[in-house]
Motif scaffolding. Structure first.
Motif, short mmCIF file in Angstrom:
data_model
loop_
_atom_site.label_atom_id
_atom_site.label_comp_id
_atom_site.label_asym_id
_atom_site.label_seq_id
_atom_site.Cartn_x
_atom_site.Cartn_y
_atom_site.Cartn_z
N PHE A 161 0.72 -1.15 -0.13
CA PHE A 161 0.16 -0.15 0.11
C PHE A 161 0.83 1.31 0.01
O PHE A 161 0.72 2.29 -0.71
N LEU A 162 1.97 1.43 0.89
CA LEU A 162 2.70 2.36 1.04
C LEU A 162 3.76 2.70 -0.33
O LEU A 162 3.97 3.67 -0.84
N SER A 163 3.94 1.38 -0.72
CA SER A 163 4.97 1.52 -2.09
C SER A 163 3.86 2.14 -3.17
O SER A 163 4.34 3.04 -3.98
N CYS A 164 2.91 1.80 -3.57
CA CYS A 164 1.73 2.25 -4.33
C CYS A 164 1.56 3.65 -4.20
O CYS A 164 1.59 4.60 -4.80
N ALA A 165 1.29 4.07 -2.75
CA ALA A 165 0.97 5.36 -2.58
C ALA A 165 2.24 6.31 -2.85
O ALA A 165 1.93 7.59 -3.26
N GLU A 166 3.37 5.90 -2.57
CA GLU A 166 4.53 6.55 -2.83
C GLU A 166 4.59 6.96 -4.34
O GLU A 166 5.15 8.12 -4.74
N SER A 167 4.43 5.93 -5.37
CA SER A 167 4.53 6.10 -6.65
C SER A 167 3.60 7.27 -7.15
O SER A 167 3.87 7.82 -8.05
N ARG A 168 2.46 7.16 -6.60
CA ARG A 168 1.24 8.04 -6.98
C ARG A 168 1.86 9.25 -6.47
O ARG A 168 1.66 10.52 -7.32
N LEU A 169 2.30 9.53 -5.24
CA LEU A 169 2.77 11.09 -4.83
C LEU A 169 3.93 11.34 -5.69
O LEU A 169 4.10 12.79 -5.70
N ASP A 170 5.03 10.32 -6.08
CA ASP A 170 6.07 10.86 -6.76
C ASP A 170 5.57 11.64 -7.95
O ASP A 170 6.19 12.55 -8.35
N GLN A 171 4.25 11.35 -8.56
CA GLN A 171 3.76 11.90 -9.84
C GLN A 171 3.56 13.28 -9.35
O GLN A 171 3.77 14.29 -10.37
N HIS A 172 2.95 13.50 -8.28
CA HIS A 172 2.60 15.03 -7.76
C HIS A 172 3.90 15.62 -7.62
O HIS A 172 3.76 16.95 -7.92
N LEU A 173 4.80 15.04 -7.07
CA LEU A 173 6.13 15.77 -6.81
C LEU A 173 6.88 16.24 -7.81
O LEU A 173 7.26 17.35 -8.28
N THR A 174 6.89 15.34 -9.05
CA THR A 174 7.17 15.59 -10.40
C THR A 174 6.57 16.90 -11.15
O THR A 174 7.32 17.77 -11.60
N CYS A 175 5.19 16.77 -10.91
CA CYS A 175 4.51 17.86 -11.62
C CYS A 175 4.88 19.16 -10.77
O CYS A 175 4.95 20.14 -11.36
N LEU A 176 5.02 19.17 -9.54
CA LEU A 176 5.00 20.34 -8.67
C LEU A 176 6.58 20.86 -8.91
O LEU A 176 6.87 22.07 -8.91
N SER A 177 7.56 19.95 -9.16
CA SER A 177 8.96 20.33 -9.47
C SER A 177 8.90 21.29 -10.66
O SER A 177 10.02 22.10 -10.96
N LEU A 228 -0.89 17.05 -1.03
CA LEU A 228 -1.22 17.05 0.26
C LEU A 228 -2.73 16.34 0.30
O LEU A 228 -2.83 15.75 1.58
N ALA A 229 -3.53 16.73 -0.48
CA ALA A 229 -4.80 16.00 -0.48
C ALA A 229 -4.76 14.42 -0.57
O ALA A 229 -5.42 13.73 0.22
N ASP A 230 -4.01 14.26 -1.55
CA ASP A 230 -3.94 12.64 -1.62
C ASP A 230 -3.13 11.93 -0.49
O ASP A 230 -3.25 10.82 -0.05
N LEU A 231 -2.20 12.80 0.01
CA LEU A 231 -1.65 12.30 1.13
C LEU A 231 -2.39 12.08 2.40
O LEU A 231 -2.35 11.11 3.12
N GLY A 232 -3.39 12.98 2.72
CA GLY A 232 -4.21 13.09 3.60
C GLY A 232 -5.08 11.86 3.68
O GLY A 232 -5.50 10.81 4.55
N ILE A 233 -5.57 11.66 2.29
CA ILE A 233 -6.42 10.47 1.92
C ILE A 233 -5.63 9.23 2.17
O ILE A 233 -6.22 8.10 2.77
N VAL A 234 -4.55 9.01 1.81
CA VAL A 234 -3.61 7.82 1.91
C VAL A 234 -3.45 7.31 3.47
O VAL A 234 -3.78 6.35 4.01
N ILE A 235 -3.13 8.49 4.27
CA ILE A 235 -2.95 8.27 5.46
C ILE A 235 -4.47 7.91 6.49
O ILE A 235 -4.40 7.07 7.18
N SER A 236 -5.50 8.53 6.06
CA SER A 236 -6.65 8.05 6.60
C SER A 236 -7.01 6.41 6.37
O SER A 236 -7.74 5.79 7.18
N CYS A 237 -6.84 6.29 4.82
CA CYS A 237 -7.15 5.00 4.43
C CYS A 237 -6.16 3.84 5.13
O CYS A 237 -6.76 2.74 5.66
#
Length: 700
Positions: A223-239, A259-268
């Protein structure tokens, strides 16, 4: 209460229990006239009639109530007899029903058992039919992506398969279902690792895998590995947005996506795993947030985001989101980093402020330098230039302090926090101290490179005076202004006492360095003229003197120009000597210049620190110039005319330099030393008469 008891016992009180009519009548006859007695009689009659009427009413009401109660009792007696008869009939009916029920149960007992057996057989047949159809239903649900239905059907049938799986007829079904579920697990894992999977689909997949007996440890990692790959896409876009967008747009994008996706990941994660130890999640969140903070630092450093208003608005939105994230993650690290981000922005703004002040001050100095180089000291008011530089510097610093106070606005999420107010106070003092220290360093650097860069000596005098006045009044004025601004923006804030003495020491040292450099520059300029004129001349073949040499005039002009510039900025603290103290150098006997007398004469410190007044600056330059003259004279041999020419030059210098406010004792001592050195090195030491020297100097 006591008064009421007293009135009740009074025999004259007509309403009391101890009323005495005879006493009352006697008192009334004695105190009242006939009219009052008749009125009292009428009043008593009226009251008696009223009381009698009320008494009759009460009697009638009580009589009616008594009659009504009697009728009610009579009615209850008749109703009770009817109810008793009905209760007896009801008891007989219940006994009959009980008898009939027992007879029916005995009759239908065997039939009920048969029905129960038939129902159990029907349920078993339904289960067997469900088991035989299970592989087909599982394949159909998986093909239609109804993974929840497939897992529900499989877990529902799992108990039956485990119970009867050893039967040959069920082994093939169990094997086929196991293969189908194995493929479903593989599909769900691939779904977890897909970047296009939404947060709700992630939670659904993890829940299904847990129902299929997957361990929590492996699911957490997936779960965390998948969430990290998704958040990396957001980080690339923000960069990629750092160089193309302003801070407001970047923060809004970061809040709404990463940050919204990170909050959802943590809640899930918390809802699914309920990890009490909570080991993996804080580490994962800190890793992601570290990259976010790094990108935010790059954003605030861009020149487009240097405006205070846009910086504060973006920072406020980012800080609010971080505060919400810290509550979701339950990590002190995020909360601490959020505070650090605000403090870092304040410090960054302060750094930009004093660097901007420094750049503008350098531009002003460049304009002043060009103006001095083109116009010169005679046509330039150095006092106006000094005031202009000082006012501009103070206004820029005060404007920067006011700009930093914008971080303490009431509508900001961090504006009223004590730590934010303290950070603003420290940053404001940083602006003041760093600006003045940079000013000091700039003055020191200009003092060191003054000769090589040909910096006008007037500019050094202006900078020295600026440092001195800032040391005396500027530092304290800015510090008080800062305290006033903080009191208005954050009432009750106790600011730490700042070390203003360190800044004053920097300014004082810079001023002294500039003054010393100016004195050495002027003195060396004049000394170079004198050195060349002495060493390049053949004094043994010198003609009879006709006037002072041209170099003496140029030396006087150089020293006079420096003295004029100093007089505009620095006061004169040393009073010039009176005419009675002047001595003529040329009238003394050669024996007075003997080496013995030189030993006991006062020693002159040539390169001593320059004082901050006109006379000290002039004397400092004079010592350097004339000491060079003395040393050059000692390297030459003079004829009689050469000695007399030097005598005329010395007299001319004494006349012209003594009127500039210089110390005449110092001037005379150096000129005497030069002339005495020439006499000692002269082949025919004969001085001219003083009157002749005066005539030659006046004619020259």
């Amino acid at each position: 209460m006591a008064e009421a008891v007293k009135d009740n016992d009074n025999p004259l009180n007509i309403d009391g229990s101890n009323f005495n009519s005879e006493l009352y009548l006697d008192g009334l006859m004695k105190c009242a006239n006939l009219r009052q007695v008749m009125d009292k009689e009428a009043e008593v009659v009226t009251q008696c009639q009223f009381l009698q009427s009320e008494m009759q009413t009460l009697v009638y009401e009580n009589y009616n109530k008594f009659i009504s109660a009697t009728e009610t009792v009579r009615k209850m007696r008749s109703d009770f007899q009817i109810m008793q008869e009905e209760m007896n009939k009801l008891s007989e009916n219940i006994n009959k029903i009980t008898t009939f029920s027992s007879q029916i149960s005995e009759t239908l007992k065997e039939s009920g058992n048969n029905v129960n057996r038939l129902c159990g057989t029907r349920q078993l047949l339904d289960k067997l039919q469900f088991l035989f159809l299970l592989p087909t239903q599982l394949n159909k649900a998986i093909e239609e992506c109804r993974y929840v239905d497939a897992v529900h059907d499989y877990t529902h049938a799992q108990r039956v398969l485990q119970k009867y799986g050893n039967q040959p007829s069920f082994q093939s079904i169990q094997t086929e279902c196991s293969e189908i579920i194995y493929g479903l697990k593989k599909t769900l894992r691939e779904r977890l690792l897909s970047p296009s999977t939404s947060a709700s689909e992630l939670a659904e997949s993890v829940g299904l895998l847990r129902q299929l007996q997957e361990t929590d440890a492996s699911l957490q990692d997936i779960f965390l590995s998948c969430a990290e790959s998704r958040l990396d896409q957001h980080l690339t876009c923000l960069s990629g947005m750092v160089e193309n967008t302003d801070i407001l747009e970047w923060v809004e994008k970061c809040n709404s996506t990463l940050l919204a996706d990170l909050g959802i990941v943590i809640s899930c994660y918390n809802d699914m795993f309920q990890d009490r130890e909570n080991v993996n999640l804080p580490e994962f969140a800190d890793k992601v947030m570290s990259q976010v903070f790094h990108l935010f630092e790059e954003v605030i450093k861009r020149p487009e985001n240097s405006g205070t208003e846009i910086l504060i608005r973006g920072l406020d939105k980012f800080f609010r989101k971080l505060q919400a994230m810290s509550e979701i993650i339950s990590s002190d690290t995020i909360s601490t980093r959020a505070l650090d981000v605000v403090v870092q922005c304040i410090q960054h703004k302060a750094t930009m402020q004093y660097k901007n002040i420094q750049a503008q001050f350098k531009e002003n100095l460049m304009r002043v330098r060009q103006s001095l180089a083109s116009k010169g000291t005679e046509t330039t008011d150095l006092k106006d230039i000094l005031n202009s530089l000082q006012v501009h510097l103070m206004q820029k610093i005060q404007a920067s302090l006011l700009d930093l106070m914008a971080f303490l606005q009431n509508n900001l999420s961090f504006g009223l926090k004590p730590w934010c107010a303290q950070a603003v106070a420290n940053s404001c003092w940083t602006v003041i101290s760093e600006t003045l220290i940079n000013l000091s360093d700039m003055v020191k650097q200009m003092s060191k490179i003054q000769t090589s860069n040909n910096i006008p000596f007037e500019l050094l005098l202006i900078l020295a005076k600026l440092c001195l006045e800032t040391q005396e009044t500027g530092v304290s004025t800015l510090y008080k202004h800062l305290e006033k601004l903080l009191e208005e923006a954050a009432p009750g804030l106790t600011m730490e006492t700042k070390d203003t003495n360190a800044v004053m020491v920097h300014l004082s040292t810079a001023a002294q360095s500039a003054l010393d450099s100016e004195v050495v520059f002027i003195g060396q300029t004049a000394a170079q003229m004198l050195r060349v004129s002495v060493l390049a001349r053949d004094w043994l073949r010198a003609p009879e003197p006709r006037g002072p040499r041209a170099v003496c005039r140029r030396v006087v002009e150089t020293l006079a120009s420096a003295d004029s510039a100093a007089s505009q900025l620095f006061p004169t603290s040393v009073k010039p000597s009176s005419d009675s103290s002047r001595r003529t150098i040329w009238s003394r006997a050669p024996s007075s210049f003997s080496p013995i007398n030189r030993i006991f004469s006062e020693r002159i410190e040539v390169f001593s620190p320059a004082g901050a007044d006109r006379a000290a600056l002039s004397n400092g330059a004079l010592k350097v110039a004339l000491k060079a003259l003395v040393e050059c004279v000692r390297l030459r041999t003079f004829s009689r005319h050469g000695l007399q020419q030097l005598q005329v030059d010395v007299h001319f210098l004494q006349q012209r330099l003594s009127c500039m406010g210089n110390d005449e004792r110092l001037l005379n001592a150096l000129l005497e030393d030069a002339l005495s050195s020439a006499q000692l090195r002269c082949v025919d030491p004969q001085l001219m008469e003083p009157s002749i020297v005066d005539i030659i100097c006046e004619r020259g």
